[in-house]
Design a protein around this motif. Sequence first.
Motif, PDB file in Angstrom:
ATOM      1  N   ASN A 116      34.981  39.863  35.135  1.00 34.83           N
ATOM      2  CA  ASN A 116      35.838  38.754  34.703  1.00 34.83           C
ATOM      3  C   ASN A 116      35.063  37.470  34.443  1.00 34.83           C
ATOM      4  O   ASN A 116      35.293  36.779  33.445  1.00 34.83           O
ATOM      5  N   SER A 131      39.234  33.652  38.995  1.00 36.56           N
ATOM      6  CA  SER A 131      39.898  34.928  38.743  1.00 36.56           C
ATOM      7  C   SER A 131      39.959  35.694  40.054  1.00 36.56           C
ATOM      8  O   SER A 131      38.976  35.754  40.796  1.00 36.56           O
ATOM      9  N   GLY A 132      41.149  36.243  40.324  1.00 37.35           N
ATOM     10  CA  GLY A 132      41.359  36.961  41.568  1.00 37.35           C
ATOM     11  C   GLY A 132      41.852  36.045  42.677  1.00 37.35           C
ATOM     12  O   GLY A 132      41.684  34.814  42.626  1.00 37.35           O
ATOM     13  N   SER A 137      47.331  36.033  44.128  1.00 40.13           N
ATOM     14  CA  SER A 137      48.614  36.692  44.372  1.00 40.13           C
ATOM     15  C   SER A 137      49.072  36.430  45.809  1.00 40.13           C
ATOM     16  O   SER A 137      48.785  35.380  46.378  1.00 40.13           O
ATOM     17  N   PRO A 166      51.128  41.173  31.189  1.00 35.85           N
ATOM     18  CA  PRO A 166      50.556  40.984  32.516  1.00 35.85           C
ATOM     19  C   PRO A 166      50.300  39.505  32.805  1.00 35.85           C
ATOM     20  O   PRO A 166      50.369  38.679  31.893  1.00 35.85           O
ATOM     21  N   PRO A 220      44.755  35.858  37.350  1.00 36.22           N
ATOM     22  CA  PRO A 220      44.791  37.092  38.135  1.00 36.22           C
ATOM     23  C   PRO A 220      43.444  37.810  38.091  1.00 36.22           C
ATOM     24  O   PRO A 220      42.604  37.560  37.226  1.00 36.22           O
ATOM     25  N   ASN A 276      43.011  41.287  37.880  1.00 41.03           N
ATOM     26  CA  ASN A 276      42.942  42.429  36.967  1.00 41.03           C
ATOM     27  C   ASN A 276      42.348  41.981  35.635  1.00 41.03           C
ATOM     28  O   ASN A 276      42.765  40.953  35.082  1.00 41.03           O
ATOM     29  N   PRO A 277      41.373  42.720  35.095  1.00 35.36           N
ATOM     30  CA  PRO A 277      40.687  42.252  33.884  1.00 35.36           C
ATOM     31  C   PRO A 277      41.615  41.967  32.713  1.00 35.36           C
ATOM     32  O   PRO A 277      41.450  40.951  32.024  1.00 35.36           O
ATOM     33  N   SER A 322      44.829  41.228  32.824  1.00 33.49           N
ATOM     34  CA  SER A 322      45.640  40.057  33.167  1.00 33.49           C
ATOM     35  C   SER A 322      44.833  38.777  32.988  1.00 33.49           C
ATOM     36  O   SER A 322      45.340  37.773  32.466  1.00 33.49           O
ATOM     37  N   ASP A 356      47.349  49.701  30.746  1.00 36.20           N
ATOM     38  CA  ASP A 356      47.201  49.385  32.158  1.00 36.20           C
ATOM     39  C   ASP A 356      46.438  48.059  32.324  1.00 36.20           C
ATOM     40  O   ASP A 356      45.488  47.773  31.584  1.00 36.20           O
ATOM     41  N   SER A 357      46.848  47.256  33.322  1.00 36.66           N
ATOM     42  CA  SER A 357      46.266  45.921  33.485  1.00 36.66           C
ATOM     43  C   SER A 357      44.830  45.941  33.982  1.00 36.66           C
ATOM     44  O   SER A 357      44.187  44.897  34.065  1.00 36.66           O
ATOM     45  N   GLY A 358      44.304  47.099  34.338  1.00 39.92           N
ATOM     46  CA  GLY A 358      42.915  47.173  34.740  1.00 39.92           C
ATOM     47  C   GLY A 358      42.018  47.846  33.724  1.00 39.92           C
ATOM     48  O   GLY A 358      40.833  48.051  33.985  1.00 39.92           O
TER      49      GLY A 358
END
Length: 394
Positions: free
Chosen positions: A201, A245-246, A249, A276, A294, A296-297, A299, A360-362
């Motif tokens: 990310n 990033s990350g 949540s 996402p 977020p 997830n890459p 997202s 998929d969000s990843g």
Amino acid sequence: MSELLDLGAAQDRLISLARPGPVLDLPVQQALGHYLASDLTARRTQPAHPLSAMDGWAIRGSDMPGPWRIAGESAAGYPYDGTVTAGQAVRISTGAIVPDGADAVLVQEQCTVSASELAFAGDPPRPLNRHIRPVGLDFREGATVLHRGDSVTAGALALAIGAGHATVPVHVPPKIAIIDTGDELVAAGNPLASGQIPASNGPMLMAMLAGMPCDVTGSDPVPDRLDQIIAAFERVADVDLVITSGGASVGDHDLVRPALEAIGAEVDFWRVAIKPGKPIMVAKRGSQVIIGLPGNPVSAFVTAHLFALPYVRALMGASAPLPVMVRQTCTSALPKTGKRAEFIRAEIDAGDIRVLPVQDSGALHAIAHADALIYRPLFAPACEPGTVVEVIHI
């Protein structure tokens, strides 16, 4: 838990926080990618003289249909210094000044020259000045040629120079820091233990900002420890924007929000009704803004396009920082949406849009091949292939 914020309201709240930096006059050749800090007016008129739009012969229209005596030549940079009188013709090049007395240009393909005499064998130009660029056709001295907030593109750069400017007013580029968080992250190229993944990310976000003239710094991934995340924020206390990033949540290891509270930052909003990217967070510490993306890459990729990049453009003084949506035909079927707006990764196919197979969000494969994001508003019905949809080109 906070209520989900509408996408448009969230973007408006973020952009309202932007305070562009001081103004400096930058050499035009160095201003590519900046945004003008004020309107730019022309310091000269272009063209300053009537110019020929064709290679041919400058004449008086009243002398049609000829023949004419050849009196001389007007070339680009070397104008004819006399006046065209009755029965005279002057050889003229494209871009050359139309001599005084002439009000028409005959294209050379319709003319023949014998000794010092010119004959014409075509239809007269209609209107008579068809092949003449009048004074001020492009712009006149004092006219506004570019506006505050306009992007300095290659074309705008040429226009500014043509209008007589060697420098243009822009804002001082913002300083940006990127912080990647997560115990599972390992810097690119390093060995991976069980459960670890390469940290993509941070480099991805730096690459997304690479086309903007900003001062961007990154660092190795920061583990999910409150003291280390706080220390990472303190190391970049002097920048205008921090993008994380990350950790944004609600899990036990999502520590960006507690770290922001510990450094005295005030959360402006958290959680937006998009998919996402729902857990995006925006906070403010003094004049510094923190955008928490977020982990997830996909997202992070989508929310960077919707929030981080627009905010950077706003910091640089852009008048229209948000991504532009266009309408295109989608060749794929689309399912209905729920209570979150969706951004579907897609590719451009012969002018139409086609959904990429893995959403998929990843999934990194999808963002590597995505040319566009299809915008699907809240509670949109399912649609068949061939439906016109709103799209952001990326």
